[in-house]
Design an enzyme around this catalytic site. Structure first.
Site, PDB file in Angstrom:
ATOM      1  N   SER A  50       0.853  -1.210  -0.109  1.00 13.18           N
ATOM      2  CA  SER A  50      -0.107   0.027   0.077  1.00 13.18           C
ATOM      3  C   SER A  50       0.941   1.246   0.057  1.00 13.18           C
ATOM      4  O   SER A  50       2.128   1.188   0.606  1.00 13.18           O
ATOM      5  CB  SER A  50      -0.814  -0.054   1.170  1.00 13.18           C
ATOM      6  OG  SER A  50      -1.418   1.172   1.579  1.00 13.18           O
ATOM      7  N   TYR A 110      -2.283  -1.266  10.782  1.00 10.75           N
ATOM      8  CA  TYR A 110      -2.582  -1.798   9.404  1.00 10.75           C
ATOM      9  C   TYR A 110      -1.337  -1.507   8.475  1.00 10.75           C
ATOM     10  O   TYR A 110      -0.880  -2.231   7.997  1.00 10.75           O
ATOM     11  CB  TYR A 110      -3.752  -1.342   9.027  1.00 10.75           C
ATOM     12  CG  TYR A 110      -3.956  -1.400   7.662  1.00 10.75           C
ATOM     13  CD1 TYR A 110      -4.306  -2.532   6.798  1.00 10.75           C
ATOM     14  CD2 TYR A 110      -3.879  -0.276   6.767  1.00 10.75           C
ATOM     15  CE1 TYR A 110      -4.237  -2.590   5.637  1.00 10.75           C
ATOM     16  CE2 TYR A 110      -3.620  -0.404   5.392  1.00 10.75           C
ATOM     17  CZ  TYR A 110      -3.954  -1.664   4.882  1.00 10.75           C
ATOM     18  OH  TYR A 110      -4.161  -1.564   3.264  1.00 10.75           O
ATOM     19  N   LYS A 141       1.716  -3.835   6.399  1.00 10.19           N
ATOM     20  CA  LYS A 141       1.970  -3.599   5.272  1.00 10.19           C
ATOM     21  C   LYS A 141       3.688  -3.252   5.320  1.00 10.19           C
ATOM     22  O   LYS A 141       4.570  -3.796   4.434  1.00 10.19           O
ATOM     23  CB  LYS A 141       1.425  -2.520   4.480  1.00 10.19           C
ATOM     24  CG  LYS A 141       0.076  -2.886   4.203  1.00 10.19           C
ATOM     25  CD  LYS A 141      -0.341  -3.991   3.270  1.00 10.19           C
ATOM     26  CE  LYS A 141      -1.846  -4.167   3.160  1.00 10.19           C
ATOM     27  NZ  LYS A 141      -2.120  -5.728   2.371  1.00 10.19           N
TER      28      LYS A 141
HETATM   29  N1  UFG Z   1     -12.452  10.972   3.495  1.00 12.24           N
HETATM   30  C1  UFG Z   1     -13.600  11.671   3.797  1.00 12.24           C
HETATM   31  N2  UFG Z   1     -14.938  11.129   4.186  1.00 12.24           N
HETATM   32  C2  UFG Z   1     -15.139   9.804   4.379  1.00 12.24           C
HETATM   33  C3  UFG Z   1     -14.031   8.942   4.242  1.00 12.24           C
HETATM   34  C4  UFG Z   1     -12.812   9.645   3.836  1.00 12.24           C
HETATM   35  O1  UFG Z   1     -13.615  12.993   3.642  1.00 12.24           O
HETATM   36  O2  UFG Z   1     -16.129   9.339   5.144  1.00 12.24           O
HETATM   37  C5  UFG Z   1     -11.487  11.453   2.949  1.00 12.24           C
HETATM   38  C6  UFG Z   1     -10.191  11.274   3.800  1.00 12.24           C
HETATM   39  O3  UFG Z   1      -9.889  12.205   4.729  1.00 12.24           O
HETATM   40  C7  UFG Z   1      -9.313  11.328   2.646  1.00 12.24           C
HETATM   41  C8  UFG Z   1      -9.842  10.549   1.281  1.00 12.24           C
HETATM   42  O4  UFG Z   1     -11.318  10.908   1.631  1.00 12.24           O
HETATM   43  O5  UFG Z   1      -8.882  12.453   2.325  1.00 12.24           O
HETATM   44  C9  UFG Z   1      -9.841   9.166   1.164  1.00 12.24           C
HETATM   45  O6  UFG Z   1      -9.964   8.445   2.310  1.00 12.24           O
HETATM   46  P1  UFG Z   1     -10.136   6.835   2.241  1.00 12.24           P
HETATM   47  O7  UFG Z   1     -10.559   6.419   3.649  1.00 12.24           O
HETATM   48  O8  UFG Z   1     -11.083   6.588   1.231  1.00 12.24           O
HETATM   49  O9  UFG Z   1      -8.541   6.233   1.858  1.00 12.24           O
HETATM   50  P2  UFG Z   1      -7.188   6.593   2.850  1.00 12.24           P
HETATM   51  O10 UFG Z   1      -6.559   7.324   1.554  1.00 12.24           O
HETATM   52  O11 UFG Z   1      -7.558   7.081   4.024  1.00 12.24           O
HETATM   53  O12 UFG Z   1      -6.769   5.060   2.770  1.00 12.24           O
HETATM   54  C10 UFG Z   1      -6.539   4.433   1.728  1.00 12.24           C
HETATM   55  C11 UFG Z   1      -6.805   2.866   1.968  1.00 12.24           C
HETATM   56  C12 UFG Z   1      -5.767   2.447   3.167  1.00 12.24           C
HETATM   57  C13 UFG Z   1      -4.237   2.662   2.525  1.00 12.24           C
HETATM   58  C14 UFG Z   1      -4.059   4.237   2.133  1.00 12.24           C
HETATM   59  C15 UFG Z   1      -2.955   4.173   1.321  1.00 12.24           C
HETATM   60  O13 UFG Z   1      -8.097   2.600   2.580  1.00 12.24           O
HETATM   61  O14 UFG Z   1      -5.836   0.956   3.197  1.00 12.24           O
HETATM   62  O15 UFG Z   1      -5.225   4.573   1.284  1.00 12.24           O
HETATM   63  O16 UFG Z   1      -2.745   5.582   0.997  1.00 12.24           O
HETATM   64  F1  UFG Z   1      -3.450   2.369   3.676  1.00 12.24           F
END
Ligand code: UFG
Length: 351
Positions: free
Chosen positions: A137, A162, A166
């Site tokens: 990841s 998590y 990785k």
């Molecule tokens: N976000 C929101 N509202 C939500 C969920 C997320 O605004 O309900 C925002 C987050 O703050 C972030 C973006 O949307 O800016 C993406 O968030 P995600 O939770 O969809 O994804 P992440 O980038 O946090 O995490 C993902 C994977 C992880 C991995 C990571 C690697 O879920 O498994 O990318 O960069 F580790």
């Protein structure tokens, strides 16, 4: 193995093969003519995916798929799977993956993700199978100093257990190759996989309240939730919301087939970023999804979510140069396919 070994003579073990990314990868492998053995304990997957895979690939290719309901931590089960099948390589997806949950349950996350991997590679070694693709990841890059992220960008401290699993598994597999140069290891660092199979038959089916942005947005679009919570509008980004490199799950799946082809007849450890190279903000995603579903989706601004980085996106030139792979779908395609899946399967595989 000979470089020219055709797919038909290869048998790929896919751990976690009925999960979101695993199932899409199994489809691409079967389409590519590979024999595929899936091992999945169904902890975070649904057996109904098997029928969907059969429908997508057709009867002939479906004959090349076998499924074992087993836990990768179960050495006996894994040994008998390797005894019964001549596995030529492994794609290892299985693992716990919820960032927030991992903070609350670190012992469970470390135990499960590390034990399964250690058991897997030990059983592989016993059976003379030393070719593995690991589902890593972009989280291993932590809070980046510079964008876009290349494979040479430094690994940083993970922000949750998590992410550490990785990080550690990348190290374990690298050490394995140091100990025995016959190992052939590819570490694929995914950016943010979203979208769904264009058929609408397979997609992401999170249990409970989705942690990730797009599954949440999809549930708002289908009327299961009231409004999207946008975590932070004061980031140093063009519109103040977090920026990520969203990649269509089918592109990601094809990246695994490209890696399998590329690594044939090699040994070593190689790392590839799998993303599109393009950053999109939370508001970009909401706009694109609203266009896909034909209605303006409501959202509310919330404080930043702890552990989130401001922005990350990939430089994917290496994957293109080495493996000839690059993403084909853009954000609108991803939202269209997510919506197609969600609207036809509002309750995931159970409905
Ligand atoms: N976000 C929101 N509202 C939500 C969920 C997320 O605004 O309900 C925002 C987050 O703050 C972030 C973006 O949307 O800016 C993406 O968030 P995600 O939770 O969809 O994804 P992440 O980038 O946090 O995490 C993902 C994977 C992880 C991995 C990571 C690697 O879920 O498994 O990318 O960069 F580790």
């Amino acid at each position: 193995m000979d470089a020219a070994t055709p797919a038909q003579q290869q048998c790929v073990l896919v751990t976690g093969g009925l999960g979101f990314i695993g199932s899409h990868t199994v489809v691409e492998l079967l389409k590519g003519g590979y024999n595929v053995v899936v091992v999945d304990n169904l902890f975070n997957a649904n057996e109904k995916v098997l029928d969907r895979i059969d429908t997508i690939v057709g009867e002939d290719a479906a004959k090349n798929l076998s499924f074992y309901r087993a836990d990768v931590c179960d050495r006996e089960a894994l040994t008998s799977i390797f005894d019964d099948n001549t596995i030529t390589s492994v794609i290892h997806f299985a693992g716990y993956k919820a960032v927030g949950e991992s903070v609350v349950k670190p012992i469970e996350y470390y135990t499960n993700n590390l034990t399964s991997t250690l058991t897997l590679v030990d059983v592989m070694r016993e059976h003379g199978c030393k070719s593995i693709i690991f589902s890593s990841s972009a989280t291993v890059y932590g809070n980046p100093d510079a964008l876009p992220l290349t494979e040479a960008s430094p690994k940083k401290n993970a922000t949750n257990p998590y992410g550490w699993t990785k990080w550690m598994i990348e190290q374990i597999l690298t050490d394995l190759h140091t100990s025995d140069s016959a190992w052939n290891v590819v570490l694929l660092r995914y950016f943010n996989p979203i979208g769904a199979h264009p058929s609408g038959l397979m997609g992401e089916d999170p249990k409970g309240i989705p942690n990730n942005l797009v599954p949440y947005v999809a549930q708002v679009a289908v009327g299961k939730r009231d409004a999207i919570h946008v975590y932070g509008d004061d980031y140093d980004t063009p519109d103040g919301t977090g920026v990520r490199d969203y990649i269509h799950v089918c592109d990601l799946a094809c990246g695994h087939v490209a890696a399998l082809t590329w690594m044939n007849d090699r040994t070593g450890v190689e790392v590839f970023n799998l993303g599109t190279g393009k950053g999109s903000s939370v508001l970009d995603v909401i706009t694109s999804f609203s266009a896909a579903c034909g209605k303006k989706l409501p959202y509310v601004m919330e404080p930043r979510r702890s552990g989130d980085v401001t922005a990350n996106y990939a430089n994917c030139i290496k994957a293109k140069e080495y493996m000839g792979w690059e993403a084909q779908y853009d954000l609108d395609d991803m939202c269209r396919d997510s919506w197609n899946w969600q609207s036809h399967n509002p309750n995931g595989y159970e409905g």
